[in-house]
Design a protein around this motif. Structure first.
Motif, PDB file in Angstrom:
ATOM      1  N   GLY A  58      37.493  29.261  37.976  1.00  0.00           N
ATOM      2  CA  GLY A  58      36.969  29.276  36.617  1.00  0.00           C
ATOM      3  C   GLY A  58      35.528  29.730  36.493  1.00  0.00           C
ATOM      4  O   GLY A  58      34.900  29.535  35.437  1.00  0.00           O
ATOM      5  N   PHE A  59      34.991  30.372  37.539  1.00  0.00           N
ATOM      6  CA  PHE A  59      33.596  30.809  37.481  1.00  0.00           C
ATOM      7  C   PHE A  59      33.376  31.886  36.425  1.00  0.00           C
ATOM      8  O   PHE A  59      32.304  31.948  35.806  1.00  0.00           O
ATOM      9  CB  PHE A  59      33.140  31.324  38.851  1.00  0.00           C
ATOM     10  CG  PHE A  59      33.168  30.286  39.942  1.00  0.00           C
ATOM     11  CD1 PHE A  59      32.891  28.959  39.662  1.00  0.00           C
ATOM     12  CD2 PHE A  59      33.470  30.643  41.249  1.00  0.00           C
ATOM     13  CE1 PHE A  59      32.913  27.988  40.667  1.00  0.00           C
ATOM     14  CE2 PHE A  59      33.492  29.691  42.263  1.00  0.00           C
ATOM     15  CZ  PHE A  59      33.213  28.365  41.974  1.00  0.00           C
ATOM     16  N   PHE A  60      34.381  32.735  36.221  1.00  0.00           N
ATOM     17  CA  PHE A  60      34.241  33.790  35.218  1.00  0.00           C
ATOM     18  C   PHE A  60      34.404  33.218  33.809  1.00  0.00           C
ATOM     19  O   PHE A  60      33.688  33.617  32.876  1.00  0.00           O
ATOM     20  CB  PHE A  60      35.239  34.922  35.496  1.00  0.00           C
ATOM     21  CG  PHE A  60      34.897  35.697  36.733  1.00  0.00           C
ATOM     22  CD1 PHE A  60      34.037  36.774  36.661  1.00  0.00           C
ATOM     23  CD2 PHE A  60      35.386  35.313  37.970  1.00  0.00           C
ATOM     24  CE1 PHE A  60      33.681  37.474  37.796  1.00  0.00           C
ATOM     25  CE2 PHE A  60      35.039  35.998  39.116  1.00  0.00           C
ATOM     26  CZ  PHE A  60      34.182  37.081  39.032  1.00  0.00           C
ATOM     27  N   GLU A  61      35.306  32.274  33.647  1.00  0.00           N
ATOM     28  CA  GLU A  61      35.446  31.597  32.357  1.00  0.00           C
ATOM     29  C   GLU A  61      34.165  30.852  32.001  1.00  0.00           C
ATOM     30  O   GLU A  61      33.772  30.802  30.829  1.00  0.00           O
ATOM     31  CB  GLU A  61      36.628  30.628  32.398  1.00  0.00           C
ATOM     32  CG  GLU A  61      37.972  31.332  32.471  1.00  0.00           C
ATOM     33  CD  GLU A  61      39.132  30.350  32.506  1.00  0.00           C
ATOM     34  OE1 GLU A  61      38.872  29.127  32.587  1.00  0.00           O
ATOM     35  OE2 GLU A  61      40.283  30.799  32.455  1.00  0.00           O
ATOM     36  N   ASP A  62      33.520  30.274  33.013  1.00  0.00           N
ATOM     37  CA  ASP A  62      32.253  29.575  32.769  1.00  0.00           C
ATOM     38  C   ASP A  62      31.208  30.504  32.153  1.00  0.00           C
ATOM     39  O   ASP A  62      30.336  30.059  31.398  1.00  0.00           O
ATOM     40  CB  ASP A  62      31.684  28.999  34.064  1.00  0.00           C
ATOM     41  CG  ASP A  62      32.513  27.840  34.600  1.00  0.00           C
ATOM     42  OD1 ASP A  62      33.344  27.295  33.841  1.00  0.00           O
ATOM     43  OD2 ASP A  62      32.326  27.484  35.781  1.00  0.00           O
ATOM     44  N   GLU A  63      31.320  31.778  32.473  1.00  0.00           N
ATOM     45  CA  GLU A  63      30.379  32.773  31.938  1.00  0.00           C
ATOM     46  C   GLU A  63      30.911  33.442  30.673  1.00  0.00           C
ATOM     47  O   GLU A  63      30.318  34.394  30.165  1.00  0.00           O
ATOM     48  CB  GLU A  63      30.087  33.837  33.006  1.00  0.00           C
ATOM     49  CG  GLU A  63      29.411  33.312  34.258  1.00  0.00           C
ATOM     50  CD  GLU A  63      28.040  32.743  33.998  1.00  0.00           C
ATOM     51  OE1 GLU A  63      27.359  33.239  33.065  1.00  0.00           O
ATOM     52  OE2 GLU A  63      27.631  31.796  34.711  1.00  0.00           O
ATOM     53  N   GLY A  64      32.074  32.964  30.185  1.00  0.00           N
ATOM     54  CA  GLY A  64      32.650  33.536  28.974  1.00  0.00           C
ATOM     55  C   GLY A  64      33.381  34.837  29.201  1.00  0.00           C
ATOM     56  O   GLY A  64      33.512  35.645  28.271  1.00  0.00           O
ATOM     57  N   LEU A  65      33.874  35.052  30.413  1.00  0.00           N
ATOM     58  CA  LEU A  65      34.550  36.302  30.750  1.00  0.00           C
ATOM     59  C   LEU A  65      36.042  36.071  30.954  1.00  0.00           C
ATOM     60  O   LEU A  65      36.447  35.141  31.652  1.00  0.00           O
ATOM     61  CB  LEU A  65      33.941  36.908  32.020  1.00  0.00           C
ATOM     62  CG  LEU A  65      32.450  37.248  31.964  1.00  0.00           C
ATOM     63  CD1 LEU A  65      31.972  37.749  33.310  1.00  0.00           C
ATOM     64  CD2 LEU A  65      32.159  38.267  30.865  1.00  0.00           C
ATOM     65  N   ASP A  66      36.837  36.921  30.353  1.00  0.00           N
ATOM     66  CA  ASP A  66      38.296  36.915  30.504  1.00  0.00           C
ATOM     67  C   ASP A  66      38.629  38.012  31.511  1.00  0.00           C
ATOM     68  O   ASP A  66      38.685  39.193  31.181  1.00  0.00           O
ATOM     69  CB  ASP A  66      38.945  37.185  29.146  1.00  0.00           C
ATOM     70  CG  ASP A  66      40.458  37.298  29.232  1.00  0.00           C
ATOM     71  OD1 ASP A  66      41.025  36.938  30.283  1.00  0.00           O
ATOM     72  OD2 ASP A  66      41.065  37.757  28.250  1.00  0.00           O
ATOM     73  N   LEU A  67      38.832  37.605  32.757  1.00  0.00           N
ATOM     74  CA  LEU A  67      38.948  38.545  33.877  1.00  0.00           C
ATOM     75  C   LEU A  67      40.385  38.979  34.127  1.00  0.00           C
ATOM     76  O   LEU A  67      41.288  38.150  34.265  1.00  0.00           O
ATOM     77  CB  LEU A  67      38.376  37.898  35.137  1.00  0.00           C
ATOM     78  CG  LEU A  67      38.605  38.638  36.468  1.00  0.00           C
ATOM     79  CD1 LEU A  67      37.910  40.003  36.454  1.00  0.00           C
ATOM     80  CD2 LEU A  67      38.114  37.788  37.636  1.00  0.00           C
TER      81      LEU A  67
END
Length: 320
Positions: A58-67
């Motif tokens: 969830g590191f990308f979600e933490d930054e608001g990114l939908d990877l």
């Protein structure tokens, strides 16, 4: 918001790559109205495990990114997709990125990705030969055929340099392009005399009866950066906030991978069909958050020497 789109390609008898997906939508981070979709192009090898771990953790979600992760057989296919804007970020070996830089393609490195172990007796990339081959040293490759996953690139540059350093003559060696999953079989079938592969294909090759001739990344330079994550110059200039978010998520992903080797091995099993007995034995690379400037400089000089680039990259502008 976790998404992976995997495009399969031909596989060796031991390993076949396959599609996978993970997770369901989660709430957006506090203070964020919505997720920003990004697509990252990678090669499905051990080197890219931190990106998959970052998605899982969830590191990308933490930054608001939908990877979304998409795969290709090599950096040469990923570079044009980033330039065209199909991908916001990509993973590529430094050889491809030096070639792109030399040609004036509008690319910018944004993150380190993976490095060799620096151990000449055990590394994540190796030149392998058949178990019964008469080839015993790198110098014995004179006049022989060696496969790499792409030509005029990182692997053949490193191979040429280490062959010459070992007293051989790399100008007599024929390099041919064979995808990593097919390289072991090509050696076994005498299609080539040797193959330069990376994990998990090094261990798979050995499990198939092949033999490591040399760990050429480590022979070339200790702690050599192998690849990087990059974006287009247009994205870097027009959306620095997006780049900052990706860099932050990627740094956490690299740190997590370096600290959790068991998690790295487990995640590799989700995007390659690596047999458990092979997965347990593979040599993991290092996952640095900073580049080894001296090693990358040496690689640039070797690329210049062997005609891969016309001008060695200026590290002050090439590296982030």
């Amino acid at each position: 918001m976790k998404k992976m789109l995997v495009i399969g390609f031909a596989a060796a008898s031991v390993i076949a790559l396959s599609a996978c997906s993970a997770g369901a939508d989660t709430a957006a981070p506090a203070g964020s109205d919505e997720f920003t979709p990004i697509t990252v192009g990678v090669i499905p090898i051990a080197d890219t495990a931190p990106l998959y771990l970052g998605l899982e953790q969830g590191f990308f979600e933490d930054e608001g990114l939908d990877l979304t992760i998409e795969t290709a057989t090599g950096g040469a296919a990923i570079v044009p997709a980033v330039v065209s804007g199909d991908y916001q970020f990509g993973f590529s070996n430094l050889g491809s990125l030096m070639v792109a830089n030399d040609k004036g393609l509008p690319l910018k490195l944004v993150n380190s990705a993976v490095a060799s172990t620096g151990d000449v007796t055990s590394d994540m990339g190796a030149i392998v030969v058949s178990g019964d081959s008469a080839i015993e040293t790198l110098a014995d490759l004179n006049g022989k055929t060696v496969s790499t996953n792409s030509l005029n690139n990182l692997l053949d540059t490193v191979a040429r340099s280490t062959i010459d350093s070992a007293g051989g003559d790399s100008s007599t060696v024929s390099f041919v392009e064979i995808p990593f999953p097919d390289a072991s079989a090509a050696v076994e079938n005498s299609q080539v005399d040797a193959a330069f592969v990376v994990e998990p294909f090094v261990t798979a090759a050995v499990e198939n009866g092949n033999r490591v001739l040399a760990y050429s990344f480590s022979e070339f330079e200790a702690d050599l950066d192998i690849a990087a994550y990059f974006s287009s110059a247009a994205t870097v200039e027009s959306d620095p906030e997006l780049v900052d978010k990706f860099q932050a998520a990627m740094k956490k992903s690299l740190q997590y991978a370096q600290a959790n080797p068991d998690a790295v091995r487990a995640i590799i099993a989700t995007y390659t069909k690596t047999p458990p007995e092979v997965l347990a034995k593979i040599v993991l690379p290092k996952f640095p958050t900073e580049f080894n400037v001296d090693a990358v400089t040496a690689l640039g000089q070797a690329a210049l020497k062997y005609g891969v680039v016309e001008t060695a990259p200026d590290m002050s502008s090439f590296l982030p």
